[in-house]
Design a protein around this motif. Sequence first.
Motif: not given
Lengths: 200, 477
Positions: A44-54
């Motif tokens: 779920e965190a992978r969906g929420a924190l998209l790489p371009f945000i992280l």
Amino acid sequence: MNGLFWTLLSVATACSVATMVGLLLGRWGFASNPARAIVNLLTEARGALLPFILAPMLLSLGLAEWCAIGVVAGWTQAVAVARWMLRQNSEWSPSLLGGIALGQSGASLAAESARARGAVTGTLALTVIQVVTLEALLAWAHDGVHVRDSLGGWIARGGSSSLFGWLGLTVLLLAVEALASRILQGKSPRLWSQGVRRRV
Amino acid sequence: MVESLRRLFWLAPLLTLGSGALFALLTSTLVPPPPGQFAFFNRHPANAEGEALLALDLLEHDEPRGSARLVELGGAALPHVLSRLDTFAVKRQKRIAHALWPLVVRMGLDDSTGTATGDVVDASDYQLIFWRQFYEEHGLDFRPLSVQRLVKRLAARDLRLRRADLLVVDSFALPALIEELGRVRTDADVERVRRLSGLIAHVSGRAFELPRAASISQAHLLATEIRVFWDRHSGAFSQMGKLELLGARITQTEFSIWVRQSWRQLNGVDASSLVPRLLRGGRVSAPLFALALLGALVLGPALAAWVQVLQMRSFGSAGRHAPIRIILAFGLCTLIPGTLLHTSGVNWMLGLSATLSGTLSSAYLLQRELADRIDWRTRHVLSRQEGLGRVRAVVRWLGPSIPTLAPLAAAEAAIWVTCLELGAHVHGLGQETIHAVASADLPWLMMAGLSLGVVTGGMQLVCDALLGTARLRWGEA
């Protein structure tokens, strides 16, 4: 050439993170239920924190661009690897049942079987695409020096007309696939061969 | 089923924890809180008494900020200042009375005698006497309940007398005034906002007036603006007991402010600036996202199954179809970055690119999965079967992989769509999110992160339930 070096560095970091963390999470998930819940949470965190945000978050902490891209892409793929491992198409092969009957850890054997899945190898190979895409996105959004010179940055700037770039990317992807196949499945690096699994 | 229900019940606490974690991540990296603000815990929350005493201290040390702060705090500080007036030396009392003097005009009280004397000593004596008398006459007016009643009457009807009564307590009435703003849906609500906002603007010294012929949406926007202002400044104007002060350590933080504002926006109490942006961007992004998902979950698996059926046509033919994997890999490397990053803004091209990206990435992954699952014994058996038998066998092996792939593909589809929007210079949700990262737009980043997390979580829940059902049905578990 220098740009390709940064991309290779990011890919190497991403693949290392994805392999180590992914396999660890997957193996842990076989041993305990809370670990499975953690993998679900991470998905779920992978969906929420998209790489371009992280990635910008890590950059703001002072991490080098190649490292931030590698860690973020690696983490993204590690979660995918763990999910694939834990949702195995659980046919109980004769060797697996035999191993359990001989007193070996069921979790360990199941994890070994799960890590040899084609989807796990495929996910690791797709890390290359993730890294290049992330480089391109960051080159657009942040215009970092290394990111701009990297393969993704080069594609984002319009360097796609050259066949060289695409071939390089394909070779990189196939090389990662062959390497992952060798490490996880004990197969011959010949991509078209069905090979022989080492233990499972 | 029980497992799915258990996970469903866990969603709410997880969402709360997740939003806290996301907020902590964002405020510790991309969006640091403004100076003097705290993300989760405020060790020194503001309250009217504390602020008033602080202003008195500043005044004692001849800091010009002290008198300005006293005037700014206004009626909210008066009960704390005037009740302590007699405990100070006369010189200090006069200085305080003088600092409070601008409030007399704001409160609509008669100050003609005090300014007409022209003599500094007489004037300061008069000011001191004035404030002492004021507190004797109006001390009882500074009670929250009586102020709330007055505000309710003013909100219901336009009464000049009530307005004058409220002006006397000045900013002491602000909490009640802001609470009474309420929802804005009808013309009657607009009138109420006009009455209250006029008073709020007068007391707070900010431009909160509503124009004469204001529409409902204008009134709604103004009410929202006032509440947003109040979220950050309410502490200094609120009378708090010890317990409330303890709670204020949590409520006077950035996270608490975000929760309150989001809750009001979700309930329709506040006008949301996110919704118009969401709708505008969603018109571009939603179809692309749907196409990328369609490619990943339908077309990709179909392509992978087709390739696998082709490979199984005869036993031992894996080598002859080997280039398929290389072609897929090359397609993946050229088409995905190529189409994603260099697509024109033409709708069908964007749609095609999104579909291709989803299709190719999932076809590659699933083909890799299938190729490894079907060993030489299975291949040998299936090569002797009819075409349909081979298809059924492949679909049965492929089926359980799709629910595993779905939540992962959703996150990847969001990335593909963002690339497409940036490459084609189309303004969608992905581009909006990239801008939000650059401009440190915390509400947008929280909304994007949480909604994508919920979508992924929901998909994961449904897909895992489907996977469990499939295993039971096909006897694989």
